[in-house]
Design a protein around this motif. Structure first.
Motif, PDB file in Angstrom:
ATOM      1  N   GLU A  19      -6.530   2.691  -5.012  1.00  0.00           N
ATOM      2  CA  GLU A  19      -7.136   3.233  -3.788  1.00  0.00           C
ATOM      3  C   GLU A  19      -8.250   2.303  -3.286  1.00  0.00           C
ATOM      4  O   GLU A  19      -8.476   2.194  -2.086  1.00  0.00           O
ATOM      5  N   GLU A  68       1.444   4.384  -2.900  1.00  0.00           N
ATOM      6  CA  GLU A  68       1.316   5.838  -2.723  1.00  0.00           C
ATOM      7  C   GLU A  68       2.512   6.554  -3.359  1.00  0.00           C
ATOM      8  O   GLU A  68       2.357   7.623  -3.945  1.00  0.00           O
ATOM      9  N   LYS A 112       0.835  -1.205   0.000  1.00  0.00           N
ATOM     10  CA  LYS A 112       0.000   0.000   0.000  1.00  0.00           C
ATOM     11  C   LYS A 112       0.870   1.255   0.000  1.00  0.00           C
ATOM     12  O   LYS A 112       0.671   2.167  -0.788  1.00  0.00           O
ATOM     13  N   HIS A 159      -6.693  -0.161  -1.253  1.00  0.00           N
ATOM     14  CA  HIS A 159      -6.294   0.426   0.038  1.00  0.00           C
ATOM     15  C   HIS A 159      -7.481   0.489   0.998  1.00  0.00           C
ATOM     16  O   HIS A 159      -7.373   0.198   2.175  1.00  0.00           O
ATOM     17  N   ASP A 213      -8.288   6.716   2.814  1.00  0.00           N
ATOM     18  CA  ASP A 213      -8.317   6.276   1.418  1.00  0.00           C
ATOM     19  C   ASP A 213      -9.751   6.273   0.903  1.00  0.00           C
ATOM     20  O   ASP A 213      -9.996   6.556  -0.270  1.00  0.00           O
TER      21      ASP A 213
HETATM   22 FE   LIG Z   1      -4.175   5.151  -0.947  1.00  0.00          FE
END
Ligand SMILES: [Fe+2]
Ligand SMILES: [Fe+2]
Length: 328
Positions: free
Chosen positions: A170, A87, A83, A173, A141
């Motif tokens: 996302e 980003e 994760k 996430h 998120d």
């Molecule tokens: Fe994210």
């Protein structure tokens, strides 16, 4: 290391006719591409928005990165690593998008490192327990997805296309976050249940602040909406997020720290109590719990990466030289 600066967008002077033609294209649902003519203010607003977004992705690695070495199992560590790595990719991707507007990425990075640039204030809060990892994935998120799903239909092509790809990640996430939250709140020990509720109590209000000030206090909203850089107002998106999130909290037996929360039967909206905008502005102005720590961490990482940039530059020069010699 120097990066190629993309050709600046068409620079013909602005005239009423040109602006009208530009706005007609947008009204028609066309996407604006880097080489198309655009008003200077449109370009500037996009640079502002996209660079803030890129900085937020990069600074956003820090709060959760804090837990990578302490994740409680190999599985949790792998999820978190992947994760946080995503980003970094989002940041790089959006910096590239910003370069299509004629800005040098290094200029933007300098603005971040010197403290001149803004990034999402949510990342100036500390991650105190491991439950924060789950709650950030679910709420932070989750809020980002609500924002970014509409940005995927924004008028500027490179930004919109970046959002389509980023939103897919996302979603992962958010799911990993909610899975962790559900696990702690439903299968956890009483201590784990209390820990996850405490994390929700700390992250709920800052998550609502992620959508920015109320519409009446948001100076850039009007032109951003007209040019379809934004498609909904801050308050509309915040409401959408609240309506999505409250049923999820209830499904896993968690509450949000808001005694005024009510469901409005008429509008079908969950209505919250007042948001503490004083806190929001304090954090935006640099007085949040972790503003200094975050900037110091970014500066340290940048300094420690100097040798990587030098090596990459030397490698690029060597290859350019080799190509030249081969062509000769
Ligand atoms: Fe994210
Ligand atoms: Fe992201």
């Amino acid at each position: 290391m120097t990066s190629p600066v993309s050709r600046p967008p068409a620079t013909e002077p602005e005239s009423a006719d040109r602006i009208a033609a530009f706005e007609a294209r947008i009204a028609n649902g066309e996407s604006i591409e880097p080489k198309d003519w655009m008003p200077e203010k449109y370009r500037q607003q996009l640079v502002r928005m996209m660079s803030q977004h890129a900085h937020s992705e990069v600074v956003g690695m820090l709060p959760e990165g804090n837990w990578i070495t302490r994740a409680p199992s190999l599985r949790r560590k792998m999820i978190l690593l992947s994760k946080v790595q995503d980003e970094a990719g989002h940041g790089l991707y959006i910096y590239c998008g910003t370069e299509t507007l004629g800005v040098d990425r290094h200029e933007l990075v300098e603005q971040l490192l010197s403290g001149k640039a803004k990034y999402s204030s949510i990342f100036n809060y500390p991650t105190i327990t491991y439950a924060d990892v789950g709650v950030i994935g679910w709420l932070v998120d989750g809020a980002a997805i609500v924002n970014q799903t509409v940005l995927a239909k924004a008028s500027y092509g490179p930004y919109a296309r970046a959002m389509i790809r980023i939103c897919k990640e996302e979603n992962f996430h958010k799911r990993q976050g909610f899975e962790l939250v559900a696990h702690l709140s439903q299968d956890g020990t009483p201590e784990q249940k209390a820990m996850v509720q405490d994390a929700v109590d700390r992250w709920w209000w800052p998550s609502l602040m992620m959508f920015g000030p109320h519409d009446k206090d948001s100076p850039n909203s009007d032109s951003l909406l007209r040019w379809r850089v934004k498609r909904f107002t801050n308050d509309e998106l915040r409401q959408r997020f609240i309506n999505l999130t409250i049923p999820q909290a209830r499904a896993v037996g968690l509450t949000v720290p808001d005694p005024d929360l009510v469901f409005n039967e008429e509008t079908k909206n969950w209505e919250t109590g007042p948001i503490d905008w004083d806190e929001f502005w304090r954090v935006v102005k640099g007085e949040g719990p972790c503003n200094r720590e975050r900037l110091a961490a970014r500066n340290k990482a940048h300094d420690e990466g100097a040798w990587v940039r030098a090596a990459a530059t030397a490698y690029a020069e060597k290859h350019a030289h080799r190509k030249q010699t081969e062509a000769a």
